[in-house]
Design a protein around this motif. Structure first.
Motif, PDB file in Angstrom:
ATOM      1  N   LEU A 143       0.851  -1.191   0.000  1.00 56.22           N
ATOM      2  CA  LEU A 143       0.000   0.000   0.000  1.00 56.22           C
ATOM      3  C   LEU A 143       0.883   1.235   0.000  1.00 56.22           C
ATOM      4  CD1 LEU A 143      -2.643  -0.938   2.745  1.00 56.22           C
ATOM      5  CD2 LEU A 143      -2.754  -1.391   0.283  1.00 56.22           C
ATOM      6  N   THR A 144       0.340   2.338  -0.491  1.00 54.33           N
ATOM      7  CA  THR A 144       1.057   3.604  -0.372  1.00 54.33           C
ATOM      8  C   THR A 144       1.047   4.016   1.097  1.00 54.33           C
ATOM      9  OG1 THR A 144      -0.912   4.972  -0.671  1.00 54.33           O
ATOM     10  CG2 THR A 144       0.281   4.272  -2.663  1.00 54.33           C
ATOM     11  N   GLU A 145       1.956   4.890   1.462  1.00 55.87           N
ATOM     12  CA  GLU A 145       2.023   5.319   2.863  1.00 55.87           C
ATOM     13  C   GLU A 145       0.730   6.009   3.278  1.00 55.87           C
ATOM     14  OE1 GLU A 145       4.407   4.499   5.024  1.00 55.87           O
ATOM     15  OE2 GLU A 145       5.210   3.328   3.345  1.00 55.87           O
ATOM     16  N   SER A 146       0.110   6.761   2.378  1.00 55.70           N
ATOM     17  CA  SER A 146      -1.148   7.429   2.717  1.00 55.70           C
ATOM     18  C   SER A 146      -2.262   6.405   2.931  1.00 55.70           C
ATOM     19  CB  SER A 146      -1.542   8.423   1.633  1.00 55.70           C
ATOM     20  OG  SER A 146      -1.714   7.774   0.383  1.00 55.70           O
ATOM     21  N   GLU A 147      -2.326   5.379   2.079  1.00 51.38           N
ATOM     22  CA  GLU A 147      -3.330   4.324   2.247  1.00 51.38           C
ATOM     23  C   GLU A 147      -3.132   3.599   3.574  1.00 51.38           C
ATOM     24  OE1 GLU A 147      -4.330   2.824  -2.295  1.00 51.38           O
ATOM     25  OE2 GLU A 147      -2.459   2.149  -1.331  1.00 51.38           O
ATOM     26  N   LEU A 148      -1.870   3.333   3.901  1.00 51.93           N
ATOM     27  CA  LEU A 148      -1.555   2.629   5.147  1.00 51.93           C
ATOM     28  C   LEU A 148      -1.912   3.487   6.356  1.00 51.93           C
ATOM     29  CD1 LEU A 148      -0.323  -0.115   5.956  1.00 51.93           C
ATOM     30  CD2 LEU A 148       1.905   1.014   6.088  1.00 51.93           C
TER      31      LEU A 148
END
Length: 468
Positions: free
Chosen positions: A444-449
């Motif tokens: 996942l992208t850091e924002s999604e995580l």
């Protein structure tokens, strides 16, 4: 003359027949008595087994003192005698012998009913012997004690007073002359004869001398039976000895319990006599256990800190137990297959264990009976239903499917998706224990995580080398 001889011979033969007949009757009586004895013994044994099964969950208001031992019979004898001389509260002594090669077994048989004991078929190390003793324990409190210790006046009274002073206290340990960490104190005596007078002065009850700590060593540990039921057994992945007590400390602290040193309780410790006996082997054993500990936990104090931060964020009540409702099981994942000592396999889901019908090609994790029993039985689940779930898309609408393993773009930590939250998996060893190393990892992208709330960490279950 001949006639007299001829009449006497039949008489002698008749006497022999009478003697043989009497001897036969006595033999039959002996046989019948032996049969009655054996029948009575079998009946008594069967009744004893039934009584044992019926009373297995019955405990007494007292302390089970568990002493794991390996050789060093003289130390064990002195330890047991010191308990008898300096302990007035209700207790039982349980000795578990790791297949000693000295006179330990003979000594245990000699003292008979003064202790309950078990002689193991092989050396299972400190953790294995402790676990065997925990299985035998009947007290509402449990105390683990090294065989190379001497207890003193008021030792147990003060430790129990400390333990029961606050429900949030998980374990209590005393101070001593020979140990690592904060439990070691400087002592003025050089001879054992002078030790008891020093201990008597030190052991005057004083709650002001109770000190919170991050670590208690396993030479003497006191805790409630309820803590055992919430936490389970010691990890037998640690060979011979060392680090298994540190492991248990972390598991207790993760649940929100405190560790306390009762400085008003002093006992003498001769110091690691069994470990010293390993000689050159000690270093390799210690290195193995250190690696096992680090592989299992990484930085365990970080995980304790993170869980405590979660508690503070949720503003959990300070009164009563700060511990998590399901004990150590709260740090186990759902959506995995587990089994206890039998062949029955369960699927963990929604806080329940669902019996599996059929077979699926998924890893099965071995748990202790304490772990298994924390989950109430749920409805059975068929293998075909599990296979359909596994084949389902990772995304279910806007949410990630439970059981998905994800990581961020830097790949530093893997997470288990559960109830729309991300649960950090503490180490690769923990992932392997639950079979997560065989699942596909989604990045996942850091924002999604960061959008996902964080749940409790997933820890590895203990390793068991015996059927407990």
């Amino acid at each position: 003359m001949k006639g007299m001889r001829s009449t006497a011979k039949p008489l002698r033969r008749s006497n022999r027949r009478v003697r043989r007949s009497a001897s036969g009757r006595r033999g039959q009586q002996v046989d019948r008595r032996q049969q009655r004895y054996e029948a009575g013994y079998r009946a008594g044994y069967d009744e004893g087994q039934r009584s044992g099964f019926d009373s297995f969950e019955t405990h007494f208001e007292g302390t089970s003192i568990i002493i794991p031992t390996y050789n060093k019979a003289a130390y064990l004898k002195s330890c047991i005698e010191s308990i008898g001389d300096h302990t007035d509260l209700p207790y039982e002594i349980i000795v578990v012998d790791n297949q000693s090669t000295d006179e330990t077994g003979a000594y245990l048989r000699e003292i008979g009913t003064q202790v309950r004991y078990r002689i193991l078929d092989s050396n299972l190390g400190f953790a294995g012997a402790v676990n065997a003793g925990l299985m035998m324990a009947k007290g509402t409190t449990v105390l683990l004690l090294n065989n190379d210790t001497l207890v003193t006046d008021n030792w147990l009274d003060n430790m129990l007073a400390c333990l029961h002073s606050d429900a949030r206290i998980g374990m209590v340990g005393p101070v001593t002359n020979y140990i690592s960490g904060d439990q070691r104190v400087e002592v003025p005596y050089e001879e054992i004869e002078d030790m008891y007078e020093y201990a008597k002065r030190n052991n005057e009850t004083n709650p002001a001398k109770w000190q919170r700590t991050d670590r208690l060593t396993g030479f003497c540990l006191l805790f409630r039976r309820t803590l055992l039921e919430r936490t389970g057994y010691f990890d037998e992945g640690y060979e011979i000895g060392n680090y298994e007590d540190d492991d248990f400390n972390i598991r207790v602290r993760l649940q929100g319990y405190s560790l306390v040193i009762a400085r008003d309780s002093f006992i003498h410790h001769f110091g690691s006599v069994s470990m010293k006996a390993l000689g050159n082997e000690f270093e390799s054993v210690n290195d193995h256990n250190m690696r096992f500990y680090m592989d299992k936990w990484g930085n365990p104090y970080e995980w304790v800190h993170r869980v405590n931060e979660q508690r503070r964020a949720k503003e959990e009540p300070k009164e009563g137990l700060a511990a998590i409702a399901n004990g150590e099981s709260a740090f186990y994942p759902e959506g995995v297959l587990v089994k206890g000592i039998g062949d029955l396999v369960f699927w963990l889901e929604n806080g329940q264990r669902r019996p599996l019908e059929g077979e699926v090609a998924l890893p099965i994790t071995r748990l202790s009976q304490y772990d298994i029993r924390r989950y109430p039985i749920g409805p059975a689940i068929h293998a075909s239903e599990l296979e359909a779930r596994i084949a389902a898309p990772v995304h279910q609408g806007a949410a990630l499917r439970d059981g998905t393993i994800v990581t961020g773009e830097n790949g530093a930590v893997c997470y288990l998706i559960e109830a729309s939250a991300k649960r950090p998996i503490v180490t690769a060893a923990a992932a392997k224990h639950w079979g997560f190393d065989q699942r596909r990892i989604m990045t996942l992208t850091e924002s999604e995580l960061n959008e996902l709330p964080e749940g409790l960490p997933v820890i590895a279950p203990i390793t068991l080398r015996q059927s407990l």
